[in-house]
Design a protein around this motif. Structure first.
Motif, PDB file in Angstrom:
ATOM      1  N   GLY A   1       8.272   2.605  -6.988  1.00 31.27           N
ATOM      2  CA  GLY A   1       8.140   3.470  -5.874  1.00 31.27           C
ATOM      3  C   GLY A   1       7.720   4.786  -5.896  1.00 31.27           C
ATOM      4  N   GLY A   2       7.116   5.144  -7.134  1.00 36.31           N
ATOM      5  CA  GLY A   2       6.473   6.298  -7.261  1.00 36.31           C
ATOM      6  C   GLY A   2       5.025   6.095  -7.373  1.00 36.31           C
ATOM      7  N   TYR A   3       4.143   7.193  -6.613  1.00 32.26           N
ATOM      8  CA  TYR A   3       2.603   6.613  -6.418  1.00 32.26           C
ATOM      9  C   TYR A   3       1.815   7.846  -7.098  1.00 32.26           C
ATOM     10  N   HIS A   4       0.858   7.968  -8.056  1.00 33.87           N
ATOM     11  CA  HIS A   4       0.199   8.918  -8.869  1.00 33.87           C
ATOM     12  C   HIS A   4      -1.362   8.906  -8.200  1.00 33.87           C
ATOM     13  N   PRO A   5      -1.972   9.858  -7.647  1.00 34.92           N
ATOM     14  CA  PRO A   5      -3.343   9.676  -6.981  1.00 34.92           C
ATOM     15  C   PRO A   5      -4.422   9.527  -8.230  1.00 34.92           C
ATOM     16  N   ILE A   6      -5.375   8.863  -8.012  1.00 32.73           N
ATOM     17  CA  ILE A   6      -6.370   8.802  -9.048  1.00 32.73           C
ATOM     18  C   ILE A   6      -7.744   8.858  -8.103  1.00 32.73           C
ATOM     19  N   ALA A   7      -8.369  10.075  -8.379  1.00 31.73           N
ATOM     20  CA  ALA A   7      -9.513  10.449  -7.621  1.00 31.73           C
ATOM     21  C   ALA A   7     -10.666   9.559  -7.987  1.00 31.73           C
ATOM     22  N   ALA A   8     -11.445   9.397  -7.033  1.00 29.56           N
ATOM     23  CA  ALA A   8     -12.680   8.385  -7.267  1.00 29.56           C
ATOM     24  C   ALA A   8     -13.295   8.362  -8.459  1.00 29.56           C
ATOM     25  N   LEU A   9     -13.613   7.344  -9.093  1.00 34.46           N
ATOM     26  CA  LEU A   9     -14.099   7.324 -10.540  1.00 34.46           C
ATOM     27  C   LEU A   9     -15.630   7.037 -10.399  1.00 34.46           C
ATOM     28  N   LYS A  10     -16.376   7.579 -11.355  1.00 32.34           N
ATOM     29  CA  LYS A  10     -17.798   7.439 -11.543  1.00 32.34           C
ATOM     30  C   LYS A  10     -18.139   5.965 -12.175  1.00 32.34           C
ATOM     31  N   PRO A  11     -19.495   5.442 -11.932  1.00 33.58           N
ATOM     32  CA  PRO A  11     -19.899   4.163 -12.349  1.00 33.58           C
ATOM     33  C   PRO A  11     -19.628   4.466 -14.070  1.00 33.58           C
ATOM     34  N   GLY A  12     -19.173   3.416 -14.577  1.00 35.52           N
ATOM     35  CA  GLY A  12     -18.764   3.151 -16.205  1.00 35.52           C
ATOM     36  C   GLY A  12     -17.874   4.192 -16.810  1.00 35.52           C
ATOM     37  N   GLU A  13     -17.152   5.079 -15.903  1.00 37.30           N
ATOM     38  CA  GLU A  13     -16.360   6.384 -16.442  1.00 37.30           C
ATOM     39  C   GLU A  13     -14.807   5.496 -16.772  1.00 37.30           C
ATOM     40  N   VAL A  14     -14.435   6.021 -17.887  1.00 43.52           N
ATOM     41  CA  VAL A  14     -13.318   5.668 -18.411  1.00 43.52           C
ATOM     42  C   VAL A  14     -12.575   6.989 -18.448  1.00 43.52           C
ATOM     43  N   ARG A  15     -11.424   6.880 -17.355  1.00 39.69           N
ATOM     44  CA  ARG A  15     -10.367   8.278 -17.581  1.00 39.69           C
ATOM     45  C   ARG A  15      -9.026   7.919 -17.888  1.00 39.69           C
ATOM     46  N   ASP A  16      -8.918   8.843 -19.004  1.00 44.20           N
ATOM     47  CA  ASP A  16      -7.528   8.888 -19.455  1.00 44.20           C
ATOM     48  C   ASP A  16      -6.673   9.674 -18.820  1.00 44.20           C
ATOM     49  N   LEU A  17      -5.438   9.120 -18.057  1.00 44.16           N
ATOM     50  CA  LEU A  17      -4.809  10.228 -17.146  1.00 44.16           C
ATOM     51  C   LEU A  17      -3.756  10.584 -17.883  1.00 44.16           C
ATOM     52  N   GLY A  18      -3.645  10.180 -19.551  1.00 52.45           N
ATOM     53  CA  GLY A  18      -2.442  10.806 -20.198  1.00 52.45           C
ATOM     54  C   GLY A  18      -1.308  10.323 -19.654  1.00 52.45           C
ATOM     55  N   LYS A  19      -0.063  11.090 -19.824  1.00 54.43           N
ATOM     56  CA  LYS A  19       1.198  10.705 -19.471  1.00 54.43           C
ATOM     57  C   LYS A  19       1.659  11.160 -18.023  1.00 54.43           C
ATOM     58  N   ILE A  20       2.089  10.075 -17.272  1.00 55.19           N
ATOM     59  CA  ILE A  20       2.245  10.508 -15.799  1.00 55.19           C
ATOM     60  C   ILE A  20       3.698  10.247 -15.705  1.00 55.19           C
ATOM     61  N   VAL A  21       4.599  11.267 -15.078  1.00 55.64           N
ATOM     62  CA  VAL A  21       6.009  11.156 -14.979  1.00 55.64           C
ATOM     63  C   VAL A  21       6.147  10.492 -13.611  1.00 55.64           C
ATOM     64  N   SER A  22       6.954   9.589 -13.913  1.00 55.47           N
ATOM     65  CA  SER A  22       7.463   8.789 -12.754  1.00 55.47           C
ATOM     66  C   SER A  22       8.156   9.505 -11.597  1.00 55.47           C
ATOM     67  N   LYS A  23       7.799   9.226 -10.296  1.00 55.41           N
ATOM     68  CA  LYS A  23       8.367   9.936  -9.192  1.00 55.41           C
ATOM     69  C   LYS A  23       9.508   9.116  -8.660  1.00 55.41           C
TER      70      LYS A  23
END
Length: 159
Positions: free
Chosen positions: A131-153
């Motif tokens: 039930g908790g949602y965390h936004p991820i901004a648009a990614l670039k082609p081939g990008e690997v984005r480490d979002l780390g720890k996301i605290v549940s909402k």
């Protein structure tokens, strides 16, 4: 499937613009495009390398979530705003579980680590659990984005 590398939108309304999501999972390529009927001929959309978002969902106390499914949600709208809970499940649904688009099976995630590949570049996503949602901004082609720890909402979550 793209027969001979072509996609056809049958019965397009010439007055309407269509947001189209294209994915070739075997080649790990994808694209999003705004298409409008053009009587002069077909439009060309170039597929680009897909992107990856990874991280771990944790409780407020920092411990990994347990016993919950972590999902990637693909934002369907071009509106530049944060989505509300109604956008995920309401009549005017503005996001869809990405597995519904890719056809990949939902896998258990325990502990709460996630690694979503095959994300279409240029598209916004959300990662959600319980039930908790965390936004991820648009990614670039081939990008690997480490979002780390996301605290549940998640309002139901117990520490």
């Amino acid at each position: 499937p793209f027969a001979e590398g072509r996609f056809r939108l049958e019965g397009a309304d010439p007055e309407r613009t269509y947001r189209v999501f294209l994915l070739d999972p075997k080649r790990r390529l994808g694209a999003v495009a705004e298409l409008k009927y053009d009587p002069k001929g077909p439009a060309t959309v170039r597929l680009e390398p897909t992107a990856t978002a990874k991280g771990i969902m944790v409780k407020r106390n920092g411990r990994p979530l347990e016993g919950t499914q972590i999902l990637a949600w693909m934002v369907l709208t071009t509106e530049d705003r944060e989505l509300t809970e109604q956008d995920f499940f309401g009549d005017g649904q503005a996001a869809v579980v990405y597995n519904m688009f890719t056809g990949e099976p939902l896998l258990p995630t325990s502990p709460a680590e996630f690694n979503f590949g095959l994300l279409i570049p240029g598209v916004r996503y959300y990662v959600g659990a319980g039930g908790g949602y965390h936004p991820i901004a648009a990614l670039k082609p081939g990008e690997v984005r480490d979002l780390g720890k996301i605290v549940s909402k998640d309002r139901q979550e117990a520490d």
